[in-house]
Design a protein around this motif. Structure first.
Motif, PDB file in Angstrom:
ATOM      1  N   MET A  42      -2.205  12.671  -3.621  1.00 23.72           N
ATOM      2  CA  MET A  42      -2.071  11.922  -2.375  1.00 23.72           C
ATOM      3  C   MET A  42      -3.274  10.986  -2.226  1.00 23.72           C
ATOM      4  O   MET A  42      -4.410  11.404  -2.432  1.00 23.72           O
ATOM      5  CB  MET A  42      -2.006  12.872  -1.188  1.00 23.72           C
ATOM      6  N   VAL A  43      -3.008   9.744  -1.894  1.00 28.82           N
ATOM      7  CA  VAL A  43      -4.057   8.757  -1.688  1.00 28.82           C
ATOM      8  C   VAL A  43      -4.095   8.436  -0.194  1.00 28.82           C
ATOM      9  O   VAL A  43      -3.101   7.993   0.370  1.00 28.82           O
ATOM     10  CB  VAL A  43      -3.792   7.475  -2.505  1.00 28.82           C
ATOM     11  N   SER A  44      -5.232   8.662   0.416  1.00 23.29           N
ATOM     12  CA  SER A  44      -5.352   8.430   1.847  1.00 23.29           C
ATOM     13  C   SER A  44      -5.611   6.957   2.135  1.00 23.29           C
ATOM     14  O   SER A  44      -5.987   6.185   1.253  1.00 23.29           O
ATOM     15  CB  SER A  44      -6.491   9.272   2.426  1.00 23.29           C
ATOM     16  N   SER A  45      -5.451   6.586   3.381  1.00 25.47           N
ATOM     17  CA  SER A  45      -5.745   5.201   3.769  1.00 25.47           C
ATOM     18  C   SER A  45      -7.226   4.899   3.587  1.00 25.47           C
ATOM     19  O   SER A  45      -7.604   3.772   3.254  1.00 25.47           O
ATOM     20  CB  SER A  45      -5.301   4.932   5.202  1.00 25.47           C
ATOM     21  N   ASP A  46      -8.083   5.888   3.787  1.00 23.26           N
ATOM     22  CA  ASP A  46      -9.523   5.693   3.550  1.00 23.26           C
ATOM     23  C   ASP A  46      -9.804   5.415   2.077  1.00 23.26           C
ATOM     24  O   ASP A  46     -10.666   4.603   1.745  1.00 23.26           O
ATOM     25  CB  ASP A  46     -10.318   6.915   4.005  1.00 23.26           C
ATOM     26  N   ASP A  47      -9.065   6.096   1.198  1.00 22.95           N
ATOM     27  CA  ASP A  47      -9.226   5.841  -0.238  1.00 22.95           C
ATOM     28  C   ASP A  47      -8.875   4.390  -0.562  1.00 22.95           C
ATOM     29  O   ASP A  47      -9.578   3.726  -1.319  1.00 22.95           O
ATOM     30  CB  ASP A  47      -8.340   6.771  -1.068  1.00 22.95           C
ATOM     31  N   PHE A  48      -7.786   3.898   0.008  1.00 21.55           N
ATOM     32  CA  PHE A  48      -7.375   2.518  -0.249  1.00 21.55           C
ATOM     33  C   PHE A  48      -8.396   1.525   0.264  1.00 21.55           C
ATOM     34  O   PHE A  48      -8.554   0.445  -0.313  1.00 21.55           O
ATOM     35  CB  PHE A  48      -6.008   2.214   0.379  1.00 21.55           C
TER      36      PHE A  48
ATOM     37  N   ALA B 295       0.834  -1.205   0.000  1.00 18.93           N
ATOM     38  CA  ALA B 295       0.000   0.000   0.000  1.00 18.93           C
ATOM     39  C   ALA B 295       0.866   1.251   0.000  1.00 18.93           C
ATOM     40  O   ALA B 295       0.588   2.214  -0.726  1.00 18.93           O
ATOM     41  CB  ALA B 295      -0.934   0.002   1.197  1.00 18.93           C
ATOM     42  N   VAL B 296       1.933   1.246   0.783  1.00 14.69           N
ATOM     43  CA  VAL B 296       2.843   2.394   0.827  1.00 14.69           C
ATOM     44  C   VAL B 296       3.542   2.570  -0.525  1.00 14.69           C
ATOM     45  O   VAL B 296       3.634   3.684  -1.048  1.00 14.69           O
ATOM     46  CB  VAL B 296       3.878   2.246   1.961  1.00 14.69           C
ATOM     47  N   VAL B 297       4.011   1.477  -1.108  1.00 13.82           N
ATOM     48  CA  VAL B 297       4.674   1.547  -2.418  1.00 13.82           C
ATOM     49  C   VAL B 297       3.702   2.076  -3.468  1.00 13.82           C
ATOM     50  O   VAL B 297       4.043   2.959  -4.266  1.00 13.82           O
ATOM     51  CB  VAL B 297       5.228   0.158  -2.827  1.00 13.82           C
TER      52      VAL B 297
END
Length: 66
Positions: A53-59, A39-41
């Motif tokens: 920027m992609v948030s953790s909620d987006d993921f 996810a970080v990569v």
């Protein structure tokens, strides 16, 4: 940038995805051995390549490449 170019970048980034496997409707979390590291990569690649920027909620809600 077209979705096909984005898909090629994903396939190049992850060794466990054979080239030509992904398409716009692919659930990448099922294809990639999904983990917090992946996810970080993935988010870093998106931020670097597209300045988004992609948030953790987006993921949590995103399922497909498109």
């Amino acid at each position: 940038m077209e979705i096909t170019e984005f898909i090629k970048k994903i396939e190049r980034e992850y060794d466990d995805i054979p080239v030509g496997t992904l398409n716009a409707r692919s659930n990448f979390k099922e294809i990639i051995n999904w983990s917090s590291i992946n996810a970080v990569v993935f988010s870093t690649m998106i931020e670097y390549e597209y300045h988004v920027m992609v948030s953790s909620d987006d993921f949590k809600t995103v399922k497909t490449v498109s």
